[in-house]
Write a protein that holds these residues in place. Sequence first.
Motif, short mmCIF file in Angstrom:
data_model
loop_
_atom_site.label_atom_id
_atom_site.label_comp_id
_atom_site.label_asym_id
_atom_site.label_seq_id
_atom_site.Cartn_x
_atom_site.Cartn_y
_atom_site.Cartn_z
N ARG A 193 0.78 -0.65 -0.07
CA ARG A 193 -0.19 0.13 -0.29
C ARG A 193 1.01 1.10 0.27
NH1 ARG A 193 -5.62 0.96 1.00
NH2 ARG A 193 -5.54 -1.40 1.54
N GLY A 194 0.37 2.28 -0.42
CA GLY A 194 1.61 3.06 -1.28
C GLY A 194 2.53 3.30 -2.51
N ALA A 195 2.53 2.45 -2.83
CA ALA A 195 3.60 1.95 -3.52
C ALA A 195 3.65 3.06 -4.79
CB ALA A 195 3.96 0.48 -4.25
N TYR A 196 3.00 3.78 -5.31
CA TYR A 196 2.40 4.89 -6.47
C TYR A 196 1.72 6.09 -5.42
CZ TYR A 196 2.53 0.02 -8.71
OH TYR A 196 1.88 -1.00 -9.10
N ASP A 197 2.49 6.90 -6.05
CA ASP A 197 2.07 8.67 -6.35
C ASP A 197 1.03 8.56 -7.30
OD1 ASP A 197 2.07 11.37 -5.00
OD2 ASP A 197 4.07 11.90 -6.51
N ARG A 198 0.11 8.20 -6.80
CA ARG A 198 -1.08 8.13 -8.23
C ARG A 198 -1.99 8.19 -7.55
NH1 ARG A 198 0.59 7.77 -13.88
NH2 ARG A 198 2.46 8.80 -13.42
N PRO A 199 -3.54 8.37 -8.01
CA PRO A 199 -4.71 7.97 -7.20
C PRO A 199 -5.19 6.95 -7.47
CG PRO A 199 -4.99 9.14 -9.06
CD PRO A 199 -3.98 8.97 -9.43
N TRP A 200 -4.28 6.18 -7.89
CA TRP A 200 -4.65 4.08 -7.23
C TRP A 200 -3.83 3.48 -6.21
CZ3 TRP A 200 -3.71 6.30 -11.67
CH2 TRP A 200 -2.03 6.49 -12.54
N ASP A 201 -4.35 2.98 -5.81
CA ASP A 201 -3.64 1.59 -4.72
C ASP A 201 -4.61 0.78 -4.19
OD1 ASP A 201 -2.29 1.66 -1.93
OD2 ASP A 201 -1.95 4.03 -1.94
N VAL A 202 -3.78 -0.02 -3.47
CA VAL A 202 -4.77 -1.30 -2.84
C VAL A 202 -6.24 -1.04 -3.08
CG1 VAL A 202 -4.27 -3.45 -1.43
CG2 VAL A 202 -2.23 -1.61 -1.89
N GLY A 203 -6.77 -1.94 -3.51
CA GLY A 203 -8.36 -1.90 -3.30
C GLY A 203 -8.89 -0.65 -4.16
N ASN A 204 -7.98 -0.18 -4.82
CA ASN A 204 -8.20 0.90 -5.50
C ASN A 204 -7.85 0.39 -8.03
OD1 ASN A 204 -9.58 2.58 -7.56
ND2 ASN A 204 -9.08 4.24 -6.12
N ASN A 205 -7.94 0.10 -8.24
CA ASN A 205 -7.05 -0.34 -8.98
C ASN A 205 -7.65 -1.48 -10.42
OD1 ASN A 205 -5.82 -3.64 -8.79
ND2 ASN A 205 -6.07 -2.25 -6.36
N PRO A 206 -7.12 -1.66 -11.39
CA PRO A 206 -7.31 -2.78 -12.11
C PRO A 206 -7.91 -3.55 -11.80
CG PRO A 206 -5.65 -1.03 -13.27
CD PRO A 206 -5.54 -0.68 -11.75
N LYS A 207 -6.59 -4.47 -11.37
CA LYS A 207 -7.06 -5.55 -10.42
C LYS A 207 -8.96 -6.11 -9.49
CE LYS A 207 -4.74 -9.47 -9.70
NZ LYS A 207 -4.17 -9.89 -8.81
N THR A 208 -8.90 -4.53 -9.06
CA THR A 208 -10.48 -5.03 -8.63
C THR A 208 -11.30 -4.64 -9.36
OG1 THR A 208 -9.98 -2.09 -7.58
CG2 THR A 208 -9.09 -3.82 -6.74
N ALA A 209 -10.76 -3.42 -10.18
CA ALA A 209 -12.11 -3.38 -11.26
C ALA A 209 -12.41 -4.72 -12.24
CB ALA A 209 -11.43 -1.90 -12.31
#
Length: 246
Positions: free
Chosen positions: A195-211
Amino acid sequence: MTPTLNPIDEFKQERAERIASYAQPSDLREAAAAFNVASNRDKYSYNFSWMGRPIIQYPQDMIAMQELIWAIKPDLIIETGIAHGGSLIYYASLLELIGKGEVLGIDIDIRDHNRREIEVHPMFKRIEMLQGSAIDEALVAEVARRAEGKETIMVCLDSNHTHEHVLRELELYAPFVTVGSYCVVFDTIVEDMPRGAYDRPWDVGNNPKTAVWEYLKTNDNFEIDHSIDNKLLISVAPEGYLKRVK
């Protein structure tokens, strides 16, 4: 008496059995998972180019896409997210070898320096680009117009990686995919990163795989091709290779 396989079929069977075995916990899976995390952290995928253009993909995913494109021989590949254009060039070069097909790239911001390099590339003859939001319904209508009459279509989603955006892309673009072809959702790896690996809007729980997970709850036209996950192990698209089965 079981008939003896010829050497080609024997090799294919051995390979399929080996790939299936990779689904089980092992030192190899642990090593691959550790590499996935460390290499994403250190932007390993930014190291590669195809025919002179940065592609920003893992070699493993490039090989997987080559295998799919060669097998499917699509008349049209639709890709959301262009960046430097390396993937467009890559897909176009494979279609050039096959001898048919075109690539349609979509990006909300096709930067001038990237557009120039793509347009002067020898493979541009098989590429068209549209600028605009991939989830703009007017743009999707234009994609539908260009897809009309195409017998075999593949889709690659690689733009904004938030859950909401990718889910909407799946709703809009997955229907273009023909039976037996694939919708490939890139950067599902975000869910597997710390969690927090990206300085972007996406993260664990909010990303392409959850979609992907959300989309498949109400759509049984597609299935995750886990054989590709097991084959690659190192990938930015785990559980993102979706095969249209009906």
